[in-house]
Design an enzyme around this catalytic site. Structure first.
Site, mmCIF file in Angstrom:
data_model
loop_
_atom_site.group_PDB
_atom_site.id
_atom_site.type_symbol
_atom_site.label_atom_id
_atom_site.label_comp_id
_atom_site.label_asym_id
_atom_site.label_seq_id
_atom_site.Cartn_x
_atom_site.Cartn_y
_atom_site.Cartn_z
ATOM 1 C CE LYS A 85 -4.223 -1.753 0.272
ATOM 2 N NZ LYS A 85 -5.138 -1.613 -0.873
ATOM 3 C CD GLU A 107 -9.963 4.055 1.114
ATOM 4 O OE1 GLU A 107 -9.817 5.280 0.947
ATOM 5 O OE2 GLU A 107 -9.320 3.202 0.474
ATOM 6 C CB SER A 373 -0.186 -7.962 -1.031
ATOM 7 O OG SER A 373 -1.083 -8.726 -0.252
#
Lengths: 391, 268
Positions: A85, A107, A373
């Site tokens: 991210k 968010e 991830s």
């Protein structure tokens, strides 16, 4: 780079009129800055020196032996803040700063995007507020503390299912209100144009590196690339550079929750229909009247009723195969990777591992790349409680 | 055909110097039987146009008051199909124009082709789709217009020259000017440049303009009376309606407020 707002019939910008000028400003800002050497240089600088790229492509020797395949893990879990991210967060916050915004909002579901955004905001000196469903705050308490330590203000969202979709609603409400000075750092390849294209651009460094690394290590392209799909940013990040490389099979794994037949899942491609939700046209879990259904997954990051529009397109063209893994399969995979390789994966990423474990027979002797991830630190308390409950 | 009823309202009012009073209520809050009663009350007490909200599970442009109303409506099993039946029942007795306000997905799930026809049959006069800006509205707008239904579009405080042209290209019936950047909800006062912005839009788009979002008291209506052609009153009514569903005092309070707001729009 493609600048249109649609991927086939999916995508678009379905937002209230108040947000339209901001989306134009963002679109213009993004396509202008992304082309400049200055932006590229700065972005690559942070990815290298701060995020820690390139992340390794690690040959998982023990698990490979056990499964009879050649398994490579793209170690996004080793990125600063513990997940892929951060790549998108740095890109967007850098862009917001160039566009003269002094406040950012985000968010978060699992908390990884919230932490990444809070981190980028601290690094680049912008005010930051993160919206998070109160249900997710419970599941991911550690990440709430991290965001606060980084100086972000975390606002709990108590409406609807109190998860990711409600946090997005609340972020959109904030953005509509503070649209003049605020940039909304959306965390995945979702939402209105230009977000799906912009986020893809910022995360596609994952796939570019993976191609180079696998060529160097194996001397050829992999047989398959596997990634979990919530909104779909880590999957898009690794798939996108492989799309033109036809022989490579691409497999996206959604959250099968307690099983498709129970209705408690987030497998949009299993039972969803095309709809319009939170700014884009894509596959959506909805009832016959177009109301959005509540979803379930053991992993907060995949617990979402829709999926990035380009994934819907890639499914339609057949380029990517989408399937799902259930909570139980995922928990087994979580344990397996921890025990075999000494890597505790995020529950989200464990979906991709679960798929490979289940289909190992099909891949005998083949080279498989999994996008790992994120790391599982945030999940250890949650998983340990589940295990206690089971035994 | 009922397509010009909305326009007729503004023509009629223009001659008298009065403004359109447009109350909003969420269909099915708390159930459709009561919605029909409240529509009757609106029609009998000065509503020039009625804005009826279609409940949606994820109303991203709405504040807490209307969010709760939509939750109550969905809880009581309200669907678009049943809402259209309620409108039909109302329209059998009254001719007050109905603007259906909603998010796109319920219309889409109904089938936009079928929806346009069903809405016409029910007597819907206009449709305002919150999350459907002009760029995405083309197909839906054509379907609605073919059935004689007016598509309504929004203008906002951040509407600039470029957006204005886009909006002008598709707008019909009236322009709904959102007074604030933000979600639906009551405000004590509106932004200082509202009058200026409204004047600029009116000079550039030859349609009646109504002011919505934050119209919480007769005072605000007085303040902008000469600048606009009508007022949408939403959250201020829905909040009182929420209380009216709980107590007798609530009911009279709701009625008194409604009539005060109607009177404020209909200055003698």
């Amino acid at each position: 780079m493609k600048t249109g707002s649609y991927f086939g019939k999916y995508g678009g910008a379905y937002v209230p009129e108040t947000l339209m000028p901001a989306l134009f400003e963002l679109k213009n800002g993004f396509f202008k800055h992304i082309k400049t050497r200055e932006f590229q240089k700065e972005f690559m600088h942070y990815l290298g020196e701060y995020v820690g790229r390139p992340t390794p492509l690690y040959f998982a020797e023990n698990l490979s032996r056990k499964l009879g395949i050649k398994l490579y893990l793209k170690r996004e879990d080793l990125c600063h803040t513990g997940a892929h991210k951060i790549n998108n967060a740095i890109g967007q916050v850098l862009l917001a700063k160039k566009m003269g915004k002094d406040r950012i909002i985000a968010e978060t579901g699992a908390g990884q995007h919230g932490v990444a955004t809070a981190t980028a905001a601290a690094l680049l000196g912008l005010k930051c507020r993160v919206y998070m469903g109160t249900e997710d705050m419970k599941r991911q308490a550690l990440n709430v503390i991290r965001m606060e330590m980084l100086g972000a203000e975390v606002t709990g969202v108590d409406s609807g299912s109190r998860t990711l979709k409600d946090a997005i609603n609340e972020s959109l409400r904030d953005w509509v209100t503070n649209v003049r000075d605020t940039h909304y750092v959306l965390g995945t390849v979702f939402g209105p144009h230009p977000y799906p294209t912009m986020v893809k651009k910022f995360v596609s460094v994952i796939g570019k590196e993976a191609i180079r690394q696998v060529m160097k290590k194996v001397g050829r392209l992999p047989d398959a690339v596997v990634a979990c799909v919530g909104g779909g940013s880590n999957a898009m990040g690794i798939f996108y550079p492989f799309i033109k490389l036809e022989p490579v099979r691409l497999i996206g794994v959604e959250a099968g929750g307690l099983g498709i037949e129970t209705g408690k899942h987030a497998a949009r491609f299993a039972t969803g229909r095309v709809g319009i939700f939170q700014g884009t046209k894509s596959y959506v879990l909805q009832d016959g009247d177009g109301q959005i259904l509540q979803t379930h997954s053991v992993s907060a990051g995949l617990d979402y009723a829709s999926v990035g529009p380009e994934h819907s397109f890639l499914r339609e063209t057949g380029r990517v195969h989408y399937t799902y893994a259930t909570d139980n399969e995922v928990l087994d995979a979580f344990r397996l990777l921890s025990r075999e390789e000494g890597i505790i994966p995020a529950l989200e990423s464990s979906h991709a591992i679960a798929y490979v474990v289940k289909h190992a027979g099909e891949f005998r002797g083949k080279v498989v790349v999994v996008n790992l991830s994120g790391r599982g630190d945030k999940d250890v308390a949650h998983v340990s409680e589940i295990w206690k409950g089971v035994s | 055909m009922n397509n010009n009823q909305v326009i007729e309202v503004f023509k009629r009012l223009k001659d008298t110097g009065k403004k359109a009073f447009i109350p909003y209520i969420t269909a099915g809050d708390p159930n459709l039987k009561q919605t029909l009663e409240i529509l009757d009350f609106f029609a009998n007490n000065g509503a020039d146009i009625i804005e009826l909200g279609v409940p949606f599970s994820d109303p991203m442009a709405d504040g807490p008051v209307i969010q709760r109303a939509m939750e109550r409506a969905l809880k009581s099993g309200t669907t678009l199909k049943k809402i259209l039946q309620t409108i039909k029942d109302f329209k059998d007795r009254y001719s007050v124009p109905i603007v259906l306000m909603g998010y796109y997905n319920p219309f889409w799930a109904f089938g936009i082709d079928d929806f346009a026809k069903a809405a016409r049959d029910a007597g819907v006069d206009a449709v305002l789709t919150v999350d459907l800006p002009p760029e995405e509205a083309k197909g839906f707008t054509v379907l609605l217009k073919n059935e004689g239904i007016t598509p309504i579009f929004l203008a906002t405080p951040v509407t600039d020259e470029k957006r204005l042209l886009k909006i002008r290209g598709v707008a019909a019936g009236f322009i709904y000017f959102v007074s604030v950047t933000g979600v639906t909800g009551e405000r004590y006062a509106l932004p200082e440049d509202t009058e200026e912005k409204v004047g600029w839009i009116k000079r550039n788009i030859e349609l009646p303009l109504v002011l919505g979002f934050g119209i919480s008291s007769p005072k605000i209506i007085h303040e902008f009376y000469l600048s606009v052609d009508g007022f949408v009153v939403g959250s201020a009514l829905v909040r009182r309606w929420e209380r009216a569903c709980l107590s007798e005092e609530g009911i009279s309070e709701f009625r008194i407020f409604f009539i005060e707001m109607a009177q404020a729009c209909h200055r003698e």
